[in-house]
Design an enzyme around this catalytic site. Structure first.
Site, PDB file in Angstrom:
ATOM      1  N   HIS A 306      40.507  46.787  62.725  1.00 28.21           N
ATOM      2  CA  HIS A 306      40.526  45.903  61.566  1.00 28.21           C
ATOM      3  C   HIS A 306      41.523  44.765  61.762  1.00 28.21           C
ATOM      4  O   HIS A 306      42.516  44.911  62.475  1.00 28.21           O
ATOM      5  CB  HIS A 306      40.989  46.650  60.310  1.00 28.21           C
ATOM      6  CG  HIS A 306      40.156  47.817  59.915  1.00 28.21           C
ATOM      7  ND1 HIS A 306      38.882  47.702  59.429  1.00 28.21           N
ATOM      8  CD2 HIS A 306      40.435  49.150  59.896  1.00 28.21           C
ATOM      9  CE1 HIS A 306      38.414  48.908  59.126  1.00 28.21           C
ATOM     10  NE2 HIS A 306      39.331  49.799  59.414  1.00 28.21           N
ATOM     11  N   THR A 333      39.993  44.198  48.673  1.00 25.79           N
ATOM     12  CA  THR A 333      39.205  44.578  49.844  1.00 25.79           C
ATOM     13  C   THR A 333      38.069  45.542  49.506  1.00 25.79           C
ATOM     14  O   THR A 333      37.187  45.774  50.338  1.00 25.79           O
ATOM     15  CB  THR A 333      40.107  45.218  50.915  1.00 25.79           C
ATOM     16  OG1 THR A 333      40.875  46.263  50.315  1.00 25.79           O
ATOM     17  CG2 THR A 333      41.041  44.190  51.514  1.00 25.79           C
ATOM     18  N   TYR A 357      35.803  56.826  44.424  1.00 22.63           N
ATOM     19  CA  TYR A 357      35.651  55.951  45.588  1.00 22.63           C
ATOM     20  C   TYR A 357      36.209  54.566  45.275  1.00 22.63           C
ATOM     21  O   TYR A 357      35.924  53.977  44.228  1.00 22.63           O
ATOM     22  CB  TYR A 357      34.184  55.812  46.001  1.00 22.63           C
ATOM     23  CG  TYR A 357      33.987  54.690  46.999  1.00 22.63           C
ATOM     24  CD1 TYR A 357      34.429  54.828  48.307  1.00 22.63           C
ATOM     25  CD2 TYR A 357      33.429  53.470  46.618  1.00 22.63           C
ATOM     26  CE1 TYR A 357      34.298  53.789  49.217  1.00 22.63           C
ATOM     27  CE2 TYR A 357      33.290  52.428  47.522  1.00 22.63           C
ATOM     28  CZ  TYR A 357      33.729  52.595  48.819  1.00 22.63           C
ATOM     29  OH  TYR A 357      33.615  51.548  49.712  1.00 22.63           O
ATOM     30  N   ARG A 377      37.051  55.938  53.300  1.00 18.78           N
ATOM     31  CA  ARG A 377      36.950  56.928  54.390  1.00 18.78           C
ATOM     32  C   ARG A 377      37.242  58.325  53.834  1.00 18.78           C
ATOM     33  O   ARG A 377      37.973  59.107  54.440  1.00 18.78           O
ATOM     34  CB  ARG A 377      37.903  56.618  55.543  1.00 18.78           C
ATOM     35  CG  ARG A 377      37.991  55.176  55.986  1.00 18.78           C
ATOM     36  CD  ARG A 377      36.726  54.651  56.649  1.00 18.78           C
ATOM     37  NE  ARG A 377      37.049  53.473  57.413  1.00 18.78           N
ATOM     38  CZ  ARG A 377      37.114  52.233  56.899  1.00 18.78           C
ATOM     39  NH1 ARG A 377      36.848  52.031  55.624  1.00 18.78           N
ATOM     40  NH2 ARG A 377      37.425  51.204  57.666  1.00 18.78           N
ATOM     41  N   GLY A 393      32.103  43.844  52.883  1.00 16.92           N
ATOM     42  CA  GLY A 393      32.416  42.601  52.184  1.00 16.92           C
ATOM     43  C   GLY A 393      31.368  41.532  52.458  1.00 16.92           C
ATOM     44  O   GLY A 393      31.120  41.176  53.614  1.00 16.92           O
TER      45      GLY A 393
END
EC number: 4.1.3.27
Length: 421
Positions: A306, A333, A357, A377, A393
């Site tokens: 990332h 994000t 989540y 994750r 995204g």
């Protein structure tokens, strides 16, 4: 309190597996991967006094408990306090978000417990601090196995690509710059949830691993991303945006890293989210103190790499960690920019409410410090229903099929951990 050299003490997981089966409420916050600044402490905690299930504004309710938290005689970031999670949907208490979709499962807005037993591992100092009654802990035994069978999927490839295309119309019409759209798989689960965590920590070690048990509900995660940390009135956040898979060898890995860092799309998306993080911290930090000391570097994990940046600020004296939570929640994000409009589009296009989540998992310490990771994750187990969930995204020049495959890259470690393809 007892102090032990870390070399003479079992690992956090080995200790926790002896504890977890004997208590309905327990947590392991483990740091076993990623850079040293993210991976200093691991925390084992359990409660013999039940837990708090929150069906109203979590910030208001948790604020009522802060003054009664007792400071534990242990060093480190967590000195006793509250450990738990906050669901993504709690944002409705702080932002005007439409209420259009059903819940995927029955999750409260938050659940927290105040541990009366705490073990802290300081990986930098090489010490273990035990503030716990271990006499009530039974024998260890082996971790059990589990079985999963497919239950359903929210947004298959065609459906996900369709909502990505719809979101691009919102972007091109000027309503938003970015939106994070997610999808999930669910499975019928039976067996020992701790085996999922065992698999996940081996497959995808990360700085923010967690196993939270609230009776029949579990959050089992290996998040790479901090929502925020408050330490001695300094607030930190590390936005992550821009993802590539890891390469099969060093040469391919470097090629993918260079591709990521040379991608105008990924850099533009990342800078947008850095600005959003600066804006969030600006709501609660002293003017002029919000800075970006590290901009756009690559962090590597087992399955993905990332682009990351560091944003910091000094907390105003009138605010506490819960004010930081409501200012930063949810992370840009996992939502988009501008946040409120992006979240309304998420509510329109996704099939279900997100539940935990993309929410937050972590702790509030009795001394005012706090640390929360983003609940990505992560496997969410509610009785017999297990969900794994990931998003991508979407920006102006996104390709719908590429975004679908990004969600699959992010789900790869979880799928491996639960033994599915």
């Amino acid at each position: 309190m007892e102090v032990h050299p870390i070399s003479e003490f079992a690992s956090p997981f080995e200790v926790f597996k002896c504890i977890e089966r004997d208590f309905k409420v327990a947590g392991l916050l483990e740091s076993i991967g990623g850079p040293q600044y993210k991976a200093r402490y691991s925390v084992i905690a359990w409660s013999t006094n039940g837990y708090l299930k929150i069906h109203d504004d979590p910030v208001n309710i948790l604020n009522g408990y802060l003054k009664d938290l007792k400071l534990a005689d242990i060093p480190g970031l967590f000195k006793g306090g509250m450990i738990g999670y906050i669901s993504y949907d709690a944002v409705r208490f702080w932002e005007k978000i439409r209420d259009l979709k059903p819940a995927a499962e029955d999750w409260p807005y938050a659940e927290f417990f105040t541990p009366d037993n705490i073990i802290i591992y300081d990986h930098n100092e090489g010490k273990v601090y035990v503030n716990a009654d271990l006499s009530s802990v039974g024998g260890c035994g082996d971790i059990g196995e589990f079985k999963v069978s497919f239950y359903d999927e929210s947004l298959n490839k065609n459906s996900y690509e369709r909502i990505v295309s719809e979101s691009l119309e919102y972007i091109r019409s000027g309503y938003i710059f970015q939106v994070v759209l997610s999808r999930f798989y669910r499975y019928i689960f039976s067996g020992d949830p701790l085996r999922i965590y065992y698999n996940l920590r081996r497959i995808n070690p990360s700085p923010y691993m967690f196993y939270l048990k609230f009776d029949e509900k579990y959050l089992i995660g290996s998040s790479p991303e901090l929502l925020f940390r408050v330490q001695d009135n300094i607030v930190e956040t590390y936005p992550i945006a821009g993802t590539r898979p890891r390469g099969a060898d060093q040469e391919e890995d470097l090629k993918l890293e260079l591709e990521l860092m040379n991608s105008e799309k990924d850099k533009a998306e990342h800078l947008m989210l850095v600005d959003l993080a600066r804006n969030d911290l600006g709501k609660v930090c002293v003017p002029g103190t919000v800075k970006v000391p590290e901009l756009m570097y690559v962090e590597k994990y087992s399955h993905v790499q990332h682009i990351v940046s560091k944003v910091i600020g000094t907390l105003k004296k009138k605010y506490n960690a819960l004010n930081v939570l409501s200012a930063t929640f949810p992370a840009g994000t996992v939502s988009g920019a501008p946040k409120p409009m992006a979240m309304n589009i998420i509510e329109t296009l996704e099939e279900y409410k997100r539940g935990p989540y993309a929410g937050a998992v972590g702790f509030i310490s009795a001394d005012g410090n706090a640390e929360f990771a983003i609940a990505i994750r992560t496997a969410f187990l509610n009785k017999e229903l297990l969900r794994i969930h990931a998003g991508a995204g979407i920006v102006y020049d996104s390709n719908p099929e590429s975004e679908y495959f990004e969600t699959e890259h992010k789900l790869k470690a979880l799928k491996t951990a639960i033994g599915v393809r």
